[in-house]
Design a protein around this motif. Structure first.
Motif, PDB file in Angstrom:
ATOM      1  N   MET A   1      42.640  45.165  50.566  1.00  0.00           N
ATOM      2  CA  MET A   1      41.700  45.542  49.433  1.00  0.00           C
ATOM      3  C   MET A   1      42.725  45.278  48.286  1.00  0.00           C
ATOM      4  N   SER A   2      43.988  45.940  48.557  1.00  0.00           N
ATOM      5  CA  SER A   2      44.954  45.592  47.366  1.00  0.00           C
ATOM      6  C   SER A   2      45.023  44.034  46.903  1.00  0.00           C
ATOM      7  N   ASP A   3      45.078  43.307  48.030  1.00  0.00           N
ATOM      8  CA  ASP A   3      45.277  41.638  47.838  1.00  0.00           C
ATOM      9  C   ASP A   3      43.886  41.151  47.117  1.00  0.00           C
ATOM     10  N   LEU A   4      42.894  41.832  47.355  1.00  0.00           N
ATOM     11  CA  LEU A   4      41.788  41.366  46.721  1.00  0.00           C
ATOM     12  C   LEU A   4      41.603  41.707  45.306  1.00  0.00           C
ATOM     13  N   ILE A   5      41.996  43.153  44.894  1.00  0.00           N
ATOM     14  CA  ILE A   5      42.373  43.452  43.623  1.00  0.00           C
ATOM     15  C   ILE A   5      43.429  42.740  42.872  1.00  0.00           C
ATOM     16  N   GLU A   6      44.496  42.385  43.475  1.00  0.00           N
ATOM     17  CA  GLU A   6      45.285  41.215  42.792  1.00  0.00           C
ATOM     18  C   GLU A   6      44.618  39.964  42.186  1.00  0.00           C
ATOM     19  N   LYS A   7      43.933  39.547  43.130  1.00  0.00           N
ATOM     20  CA  LYS A   7      43.246  38.064  42.995  1.00  0.00           C
ATOM     21  C   LYS A   7      42.307  38.165  41.766  1.00  0.00           C
ATOM     22  N   ILE A   8      41.329  39.324  41.807  1.00  0.00           N
ATOM     23  CA  ILE A   8      40.510  39.332  40.769  1.00  0.00           C
ATOM     24  C   ILE A   8      41.217  39.494  39.360  1.00  0.00           C
ATOM     25  N   GLU A   9      42.147  40.390  39.729  1.00  0.00           N
ATOM     26  CA  GLU A   9      42.870  40.480  38.137  1.00  0.00           C
ATOM     27  C   GLU A   9      43.700  39.288  37.948  1.00  0.00           C
ATOM     28  N   TYR A  10      44.053  38.714  38.686  1.00  0.00           N
ATOM     29  CA  TYR A  10      44.709  37.258  38.335  1.00  0.00           C
ATOM     30  C   TYR A  10      43.735  36.436  37.820  1.00  0.00           C
ATOM     31  N   ALA A  11      42.454  36.175  38.279  1.00  0.00           N
ATOM     32  CA  ALA A  11      41.380  35.429  37.552  1.00  0.00           C
ATOM     33  C   ALA A  11      40.993  35.871  36.208  1.00  0.00           C
ATOM     34  N   LEU A  12      40.937  37.220  36.167  1.00  0.00           N
ATOM     35  CA  LEU A  12      40.561  37.740  34.894  1.00  0.00           C
ATOM     36  C   LEU A  12      41.712  37.540  33.850  1.00  0.00           C
ATOM     37  N   ASP A  13      42.909  37.486  34.221  1.00  0.00           N
ATOM     38  CA  ASP A  13      44.062  37.228  33.102  1.00  0.00           C
ATOM     39  C   ASP A  13      43.797  35.866  33.080  1.00  0.00           C
ATOM     40  N   LEU A  14      43.344  34.940  33.911  1.00  0.00           N
ATOM     41  CA  LEU A  14      43.348  33.460  33.203  1.00  0.00           C
ATOM     42  C   LEU A  14      42.153  33.301  32.439  1.00  0.00           C
ATOM     43  N   PHE A  15      41.220  34.022  32.641  1.00  0.00           N
ATOM     44  CA  PHE A  15      39.827  34.113  31.910  1.00  0.00           C
ATOM     45  C   PHE A  15      40.266  34.310  30.417  1.00  0.00           C
ATOM     46  N   ILE A  30      37.238  34.425  46.283  1.00  0.00           N
ATOM     47  CA  ILE A  30      37.178  35.687  46.789  1.00  0.00           C
ATOM     48  C   ILE A  30      35.852  36.467  46.914  1.00  0.00           C
ATOM     49  N   LEU A  31      34.652  35.792  46.494  1.00  0.00           N
ATOM     50  CA  LEU A  31      33.318  36.208  46.566  1.00  0.00           C
ATOM     51  C   LEU A  31      33.123  36.960  47.858  1.00  0.00           C
ATOM     52  N   SER A  32      33.202  36.125  48.918  1.00  0.00           N
ATOM     53  CA  SER A  32      32.796  36.757  50.374  1.00  0.00           C
ATOM     54  C   SER A  32      33.790  37.838  50.783  1.00  0.00           C
ATOM     55  N   ARG A  33      34.745  37.840  50.235  1.00  0.00           N
ATOM     56  CA  ARG A  33      35.826  38.653  50.728  1.00  0.00           C
ATOM     57  C   ARG A  33      35.266  40.280  49.934  1.00  0.00           C
ATOM     58  N   ARG A  35      32.466  41.191  48.750  1.00  0.00           N
ATOM     59  CA  ARG A  35      31.002  41.696  49.541  1.00  0.00           C
ATOM     60  C   ARG A  35      31.089  42.678  50.409  1.00  0.00           C
ATOM     61  N   GLY A  36      30.719  43.813  50.320  1.00  0.00           N
ATOM     62  CA  GLY A  36      30.690  45.144  51.184  1.00  0.00           C
ATOM     63  C   GLY A  36      31.896  45.995  50.797  1.00  0.00           C
ATOM     64  N   THR A  37      32.658  45.591  49.473  1.00  0.00           N
ATOM     65  CA  THR A  37      33.459  46.491  49.243  1.00  0.00           C
ATOM     66  C   THR A  37      33.069  47.178  48.133  1.00  0.00           C
ATOM     67  N   ALA A  38      33.648  48.329  47.562  1.00  0.00           N
ATOM     68  CA  ALA A  38      33.106  49.219  46.452  1.00  0.00           C
ATOM     69  C   ALA A  38      33.405  48.233  45.162  1.00  0.00           C
ATOM     70  N   HIS A  39      34.100  47.069  44.931  1.00  0.00           N
ATOM     71  CA  HIS A  39      34.184  46.294  43.875  1.00  0.00           C
ATOM     72  C   HIS A  39      33.440  45.067  43.759  1.00  0.00           C
ATOM     73  N   ALA A  40      32.314  45.171  44.757  1.00  0.00           N
ATOM     74  CA  ALA A  40      31.570  43.798  44.899  1.00  0.00           C
ATOM     75  C   ALA A  40      30.676  43.595  43.530  1.00  0.00           C
ATOM     76  N   ALA A  41      30.273  44.326  43.116  1.00  0.00           N
ATOM     77  CA  ALA A  41      29.429  44.050  41.794  1.00  0.00           C
ATOM     78  C   ALA A  41      30.234  43.799  40.694  1.00  0.00           C
ATOM     79  N   ARG A  42      31.145  44.241  40.308  1.00  0.00           N
ATOM     80  CA  ARG A  42      32.151  43.894  39.245  1.00  0.00           C
ATOM     81  C   ARG A  42      32.663  42.695  39.595  1.00  0.00           C
ATOM     82  N   VAL A  43      33.185  42.239  40.844  1.00  0.00           N
ATOM     83  CA  VAL A  43      33.896  40.945  41.106  1.00  0.00           C
ATOM     84  C   VAL A  43      32.694  39.731  40.917  1.00  0.00           C
TER      85      VAL A  43
END
Length: 328
Positions: A1-15, A30-33, A35-43
């Motif tokens: 889970m922490s790895d997923l959060i790091e990756k979306i934060e990295y993408a958001l930082d680029l944006f 990371i979309l497929s990863r 899905r099924g987590t509490a962060h899915a909608a936000r990602v």
């Protein structure tokens, strides 16, 4: 889970630093990863925003729709709203301005205290040229942001505030109220942000405001700083900065410089919808330079993807004056 959060934060930082294509590529992986987590909608919603910024509206629409479904399943009302606004943005940039205006107004009426809805409606009103209500909505958005600031991290608050400041300054510049614009831009430039993009745009707008006040030398120097900072980041940011440079040149009656900057701007800007203003003022510069055929082409481009916007309407009026009874 922490790895997923790091990756979306990295993408958001680029944006937020002005690299939406790289952000979309990073987010897609990371979309497929997610899905099924509490962060899915936000990602899914973040990646939809990345694709929208790239001008890929169909991909953005599909992901925002999925984000909406996920947020409803997860009972996340904030994400339901955020994904809805991405869908509205897709419709808007494809030319459905009247529809989006009506839907946004209804959404705001349902909850007048909603920050995102307030700021979005303000942007729509600037787009149609309804400037006084837009300014009131943006001031309201800043008040709501002050009330809700404790619920978000400071960088997120300041990024949102910088967006409202930029919109306020834009409204004042369109109103030909440069002193009010400068006061807002000074506050924007004082913010400490994790990206150069807002400060570059604020610097370019400061130059235009200085030009409107007749401070020609200062305006040129400030605009040059903005252009030098924007060029290495992205074509789209450089295109927006060139647009402000063209508006400044037209304000100072430097027609050849205005034509050059605005022509470059229209070639670099990602979104057809955001090219309307540059095309309209390019048409003005060409018309004043006695280049009627080229001016007509520029005005016609300014009516796309719709004529309900401020600059779409202005371009249509200019065409009617130029071509008379011919089809416009």
């Amino acid at each position: 889970m922490s790895d997923l959060i790091e990756k979306i934060e990295y993408a958001l930082d680029l944006f937020i630093k002005g690299y939406p294509r790289e952000a979309a590529q990073a987010g897609q992986t990371i979309l497929s990863r997610a899905r099924g987590t509490a962060h899915a909608a936000r990602v899914f919603r973040y990646v939809a925003e990345f694709y929208h910024a790239c001008g890929q509206y169909q991909q953005a629409r599909e992901l925002a729709t999925e984000a909406g479904s996920l947020s409803r399943a997860l009972r996340q009302p904030d994400e339901i709203l955020a994904s809805t606004l991405v869908l509205f943005a897709c419709d808007l940039y494809e030319g459905q301005l009247s529809v989006v205006y009506q839907k946004s107004q209804q959404l705001l009426e349902m909850n007048p205290e909603q920050l995102l809805s307030t700021a979005f409606m303000a942007q729509i009103k600037i787009t149609v040229g309804d400037l006084e209500p837009a300014i009131a909505l943006l001031e309201r958005a800043n008040s709501l942001l002050d009330e809700q600031a404790s619920q978000a991290t400071q960088p997120a608050v300041d990024l949102f505030r910088s967006s409202t400041y930029t919109s306020l300054a834009k409204a004042y510049l369109l109103f030909q109220k440069p002193e009010e614009a400068l006061a807002i831009l000074e506050r924007s430039l004082d913010l400490e942000l994790p990206t150069q993009v807002p400060s570059i745009l604020a610097t370019a707008m400061t130059a235009l405001a200085s030009g409107q006040l007749g401070r020609e030398e200062q305006a040129h120097q400030t605009m040059q700083i903005a252009l030098e900072r924007a060029q290495p980041i992205s074509k789209d940011l450089y295109g927006h900065t060139l647009a402000f440079s063209g508006f400044l040149s037209l304000e100072l009656d430097n027609l050849s410089e205005a034509i050059d900057s605005l022509t470059q701007s229209t070639a670099l800007l990602t979104h057809q919808f955001e090219r309307q203003e540059s095309y309209f003022f390019l048409g003005n510069a060409l018309h004043r330079s006695n280049r009627a055929a080229e001016a007509e082409t520029a005005y016609r481009n300014a009516t796309l993807p719709c004529t309900e916007s401020l600059f779409g309407r202005n371009a249509l009026r200019a065409l009617r004056k130029m071509v008379g009874l011919r089809l416009v």
